[in-house]
Design an enzyme around this catalytic site. Structure first.
Site, mmCIF file in Angstrom:
data_model
loop_
_atom_site.group_PDB
_atom_site.id
_atom_site.type_symbol
_atom_site.label_atom_id
_atom_site.label_comp_id
_atom_site.label_asym_id
_atom_site.label_seq_id
_atom_site.Cartn_x
_atom_site.Cartn_y
_atom_site.Cartn_z
ATOM 1 N N ASP A 73 0.838 -1.194 0.000
ATOM 2 C CA ASP A 73 0.000 0.000 0.000
ATOM 3 C C ASP A 73 0.873 1.243 0.000
ATOM 4 O O ASP A 73 1.581 1.520 0.964
ATOM 5 C CB ASP A 73 -0.885 0.001 1.255
ATOM 6 C CG ASP A 73 -1.755 1.236 1.340
ATOM 7 O OD1 ASP A 73 -2.926 1.171 0.935
ATOM 8 O OD2 ASP A 73 -1.259 2.293 1.794
ATOM 9 N N TYR B 297 3.079 9.803 -0.486
ATOM 10 C CA TYR B 297 4.209 9.262 0.282
ATOM 11 C C TYR B 297 5.536 9.508 -0.436
ATOM 12 O O TYR B 297 6.600 9.321 0.146
ATOM 13 C CB TYR B 297 4.066 7.746 0.522
ATOM 14 C CG TYR B 297 2.800 7.296 1.212
ATOM 15 C CD1 TYR B 297 1.968 8.197 1.869
ATOM 16 C CD2 TYR B 297 2.432 5.954 1.210
ATOM 17 C CE1 TYR B 297 0.802 7.774 2.481
ATOM 18 C CE2 TYR B 297 1.273 5.522 1.830
ATOM 19 C CZ TYR B 297 0.454 6.438 2.454
ATOM 20 O OH TYR B 297 -0.691 6.000 3.060
ATOM 21 N N LYS C 55 -2.845 5.921 -4.231
ATOM 22 C CA LYS C 55 -3.937 6.864 -3.914
ATOM 23 C C LYS C 55 -3.721 8.207 -4.602
ATOM 24 O O LYS C 55 -2.573 8.640 -4.754
ATOM 25 C CB LYS C 55 -4.004 7.113 -2.396
ATOM 26 C CG LYS C 55 -3.856 5.848 -1.577
ATOM 27 C CD LYS C 55 -3.948 6.064 -0.078
ATOM 28 C CE LYS C 55 -3.630 4.779 0.653
ATOM 29 N NZ LYS C 55 -2.201 4.562 0.931
ATOM 30 N N HIS D 133 -7.499 9.724 -1.415
ATOM 31 C CA HIS D 133 -6.741 9.734 -0.157
ATOM 32 C C HIS D 133 -7.498 10.397 1.009
ATOM 33 O O HIS D 133 -7.473 9.914 2.126
ATOM 34 C CB HIS D 133 -5.387 10.418 -0.395
ATOM 35 C CG HIS D 133 -4.306 9.927 0.509
ATOM 36 N ND1 HIS D 133 -2.994 9.834 0.137
ATOM 37 C CD2 HIS D 133 -4.352 9.487 1.791
ATOM 38 C CE1 HIS D 133 -2.281 9.361 1.139
ATOM 39 N NE2 HIS D 133 -3.077 9.146 2.161
#
Ligand code: A2P
Length: 274
Positions: free
Chosen positions: A47, A52, A77, A110
């Site tokens: 994930d 990120y 996401k 998200h």
């Protein structure tokens, strides 16, 4: 090795109940090594998220693993700044490129950016209908966000990824999601590592000769929750997979359920500012 325990979306696609989260894994060597260790330890579900900023490292680790693509389950996401119809489609293409993949297994919104998420969802529906993603869902949606989205959605979200751990057990939202056949997935299942010293969990861990993290992750699995613990440490990455050789009793499950304090370690989806 492949974990057999899966949850099934409304479209029949299966997601492993235990996945590996890479939030806070730094781009470059750290994220690359964490994903490499995870894939070697038997995780097949990874994930990540555009936000990120480690999709490139995740993609390299996936490629270098030489694992067959169909054995993997990759989630990413769309970030808040990219929400909206056209911008989501564009952001998706960028994620795909960074991950060096031809399709994504699960694409998620998200956060519920108020004036944007219904247009963003239309883009996810388009990506699903054109076969670029196998499943679509949301993160951090409260019941009222889901209810609002249902008004315009052709396809209901298949999953809702939310902060969830024994100090924030989210029982009402879990019940709502179950009623609507939305699978629940826990981010920060270990409360960002901050709830591992809880005495009740320690006591149950001792009884099973397991670690507190393993007890919490097992609690997720027994509740039917998809869980994605994060670690950048090879031993802890492997430790978090050892969940399938023991079972918590109903009394132990109830004791952990009773730890809920509605305590968030991250932002409230009604009040986030990024
Ligand atoms: P580390 O990456 O150094 O292993 P969450 O998934 O709830 O956000 O929790 C992640 C945090 O918990 C990280 O700080 C991670 O540290 C730590 N962590 C992950 N697995 C374990 C474990 N088995 N035992 C102790 N700490 C863990």
């Amino acid at each position: 090795m492949k974990f057999k325990d899966t949850a099934t979306f409304t479209n029949g696609v299966e997601i492993p109940r235990l996945g590996f989260g890479v939030w806070q894994a730094k781009d470059g060597q750290q994220a690359y090594e964490a994903v490499t260790h995870a894939l070697k330890s038997g995780y097949t579900s990874i994930d990540t998220a555009a936000a990120y900023k480690n999709e490139e490292s995740v993609g390299r680790a996936i490629k270098d693993s030489n694992l067959p693509r169909e054995e993997l389950f990759i989630t990413t996401k769309v970030w808040n700044a990219d929400q909206g119809y056209e911008s989501t489609l564009k952001a998706f293409d960028e994620s795909l490129k960074k991950l060096q993949l031809e399709y994504i297994d699960l694409y998620l919104i998200h956060w519920p950016v108020a004036d944007k998420y219904s247009d963003t969802w239309r883009a996810l529906e388009n990506l699903y209908e054109t076969g670029k993603v196998r499943a679509i869902g949301v993160c951090n949606f409260h019941e009222h966000h889901l209810t609002e989205l249902f008004k315009t959605a052709k396809i209901k979200p298949m999953i809702n990824q939310i902060e969830l751990h024994p100090k924030l057990s989210q029982e009402p939202l879990r019940a709502f999601c179950e009623k609507h056949q939305i699978i629940v997935e826990a981010w920060s299942p270990l409360g960002n590592g901050k709830i591992l010293t809880d005495s009740t969990i320690a006591e149950i861990a001792k009884a099973h000769e397991k670690s507190p993290a393993q007890i919490i992750l097992r609690w997720d699995l027994q509740h039917g929750i998809v869980t994605i613990p994060k670690s950048v440490n090879a031993d802890r990455i492997a430790e978090n997979t050892q969940l399938f050789d023991f079972e918590l009793s109903a009394a132990e499950m109830a004791k952990i359920d009773a730890l809920n304090e509605d305590h968030r370690t991250g932002p409230d989806p009604d009040n986030f500012n990024f």
